[in-house]
Design a protein around this motif. Structure first.
Motif, mmCIF file in Angstrom:
data_model
loop_
_atom_site.group_PDB
_atom_site.id
_atom_site.type_symbol
_atom_site.label_atom_id
_atom_site.label_comp_id
_atom_site.label_asym_id
_atom_site.label_seq_id
_atom_site.Cartn_x
_atom_site.Cartn_y
_atom_site.Cartn_z
ATOM 1 N N ILE A 172 0.845 -1.205 0.000
ATOM 2 C CA ILE A 172 0.000 0.000 0.000
ATOM 3 C C ILE A 172 0.875 1.248 0.000
ATOM 4 O O ILE A 172 0.609 2.222 -0.719
ATOM 5 N N GLU A 173 1.928 1.227 0.801
ATOM 6 C CA GLU A 173 2.854 2.356 0.841
ATOM 7 C C GLU A 173 3.509 2.563 -0.525
ATOM 8 O O GLU A 173 3.658 3.702 -0.989
ATOM 9 N N LYS B 139 2.250 1.798 -3.431
ATOM 10 C CA LYS B 139 1.239 2.345 -4.341
ATOM 11 C C LYS B 139 1.059 3.841 -4.104
ATOM 12 O O LYS B 139 0.923 4.612 -5.059
ATOM 13 N N ALA B 140 1.081 4.241 -2.836
ATOM 14 C CA ALA B 140 0.941 5.664 -2.509
ATOM 15 C C ALA B 140 2.118 6.473 -3.043
ATOM 16 O O ALA B 140 1.953 7.618 -3.490
ATOM 17 N N GLU B 141 3.305 5.882 -3.008
ATOM 18 C CA GLU B 141 4.495 6.577 -3.522
ATOM 19 C C GLU B 141 4.470 6.695 -5.041
ATOM 20 O O GLU B 141 5.024 7.637 -5.605
ATOM 21 N N SER C 121 1.616 6.741 -6.973
ATOM 22 C CA SER C 121 0.407 7.356 -7.522
ATOM 23 C C SER C 121 0.033 8.611 -6.747
ATOM 24 O O SER C 121 -0.020 8.604 -5.511
ATOM 25 N N PHE D 145 -3.542 8.237 -4.904
ATOM 26 C CA PHE D 145 -3.731 7.231 -3.851
ATOM 27 C C PHE D 145 -2.857 7.593 -2.660
ATOM 28 O O PHE D 145 -1.667 7.864 -2.801
ATOM 29 N N GLN D 146 -3.473 7.619 -1.477
ATOM 30 C CA GLN D 146 -2.750 7.944 -0.250
ATOM 31 C C GLN D 146 -2.683 6.700 0.644
ATOM 32 O O GLN D 146 -3.495 5.772 0.517
ATOM 33 N N VAL D 147 -1.723 6.712 1.562
ATOM 34 C CA VAL D 147 -1.612 5.606 2.510
ATOM 35 C C VAL D 147 -2.908 5.438 3.292
ATOM 36 O O VAL D 147 -3.334 4.319 3.608
ATOM 37 N N SER D 148 -3.582 6.568 3.573
ATOM 38 C CA SER D 148 -4.847 6.522 4.316
ATOM 39 C C SER D 148 -5.968 5.861 3.524
ATOM 40 O O SER D 148 -7.019 5.529 4.076
ATOM 41 N N ASP D 149 -5.758 5.652 2.211
ATOM 42 C CA ASP D 149 -6.735 4.932 1.395
ATOM 43 C C ASP D 149 -6.526 3.422 1.482
ATOM 44 O O ASP D 149 -7.319 2.652 0.932
ATOM 45 N N GLY D 150 -5.466 3.016 2.162
ATOM 46 C CA GLY D 150 -5.122 1.602 2.228
ATOM 47 C C GLY D 150 -6.107 0.785 3.047
ATOM 48 O O GLY D 150 -6.557 1.216 4.111
#
Length: 265
Positions: A138-139, A141-143, A145, A148-153
């Motif tokens: 998830i981290e 993906k956030a980096e 995109s 997309f944020q880590v909080s969306d994980g």
């Protein structure tokens, strides 16, 4: 397979030994520089402090890597007892929930707790590694995109009984499986710059020693789904007797191939 695993274990043991030897003097030297010269330096004080702190921090990271290598090289034989599987899964999930508070962690189980003969410590370690991988995906993906944020994980851990088989499923909405998906459980195979490639190899070894199987697939939301299948009836045979008796069952004629065939039925 056993010969390859023994060879990998030997490599891990040698690497751990070679890396560990210089770590202590490096750390002590950096800490001594901080104590002895930290108050004497007049120019670039911040630079000196940052550099010495970086050395100490990187030594700590190397120690963690060495510990992982050593864990892979010297994994003890599992000791099987009847355990509450729900408790093991919840504890593994809780530890990562604490480490990644901005992500959403969900646990889904049957109405009744599932009792399973297993090695609580090793199975907990396997689940912890898998959940940690999901959080790191998830981290990643956030980096990669901006949308997309880590909080969306979101990470979901589910356990159920299906045709007398215990099924554990972990689903995330992270970056997804790599192109080399068929090799991700091989020792030293990693897609992360700071990874050792031993985490999933350890998980695979633990699952196999529990007569189980593990599969990776694409999650509906684009992330990854990890499925572990365990046979309570096969594991129940290991709940009696001494550790030596358990080892005999693990390595005797009714070993992994026959047990896995029973699971696949």
């Amino acid at each position: 397979l056993d010969q390859r695993r023994a060879a990998w274990s030997d490599v891990a043991r040698r690497i751990a030994h070679e890396i560990k030897n210089p770590l202590t003097p490096i750390q002590l030297a950096a800490e001594r520089l901080q104590r002895r010269f930290g108050t004497r330096i007049k120019d670039d004080v911040d630079v000196f402090e940052n550099l010495t702190k970086t050395i100490v921090r990187q030594v700590g990271d190397l120690r963690n890597i060495v510990d992982e290598f050593s864990s892979f090289a010297r994994m003890p034989k599992p000791v099987f007892r009847q355990e509450n599987l729900d408790d093991i899964l919840k504890q593994a999930l809780f530890m990562q929930d604490v480490a990644w508070p901005s992500m959403a962690f969900n646990f889904i189980s049957d109405d009744q707790p599932i009792l399973l003969v297993c090695d609580r410590r090793q199975l907990g370690q396997a689940l912890t590694n898998i959940i940690k991988n999901a959080a790191e995906a998830i981290e990643q993906k956030a980096e990669a995109s901006a949308d997309f944020q880590v909080s969306d994980g979101e990470i979901e851990l589910a356990v159920r009984t299906e045709n007398q088989i215990v099924v554990i499923e972990l689903t995330d909405n992270g970056i997804g499986l790599p192109i080399e998906r068929d090799r991700i459980v091989e020792p030293y195979m990693t897609t992360r710059a700071t990874g050792t490639g031993l985490g999933l190899a350890i998980v695979k070894k633990i699952v196999e020693e529990h007569f189980g199987e593990m599969k990776f697939s694409d999650a509906p939301n684009g992330g990854t789904r990890v499925t572990i299948r365990l046979s309570p009836s096969q594991l129940a045979r290991l709940s009696h007797g001494t550790e030596e008796n358990q080892t005999d069952l693990l390595t005797g004629p009714a070993g992994n191939d026959e047990q896995m065939a029973e699971i696949d039925k």
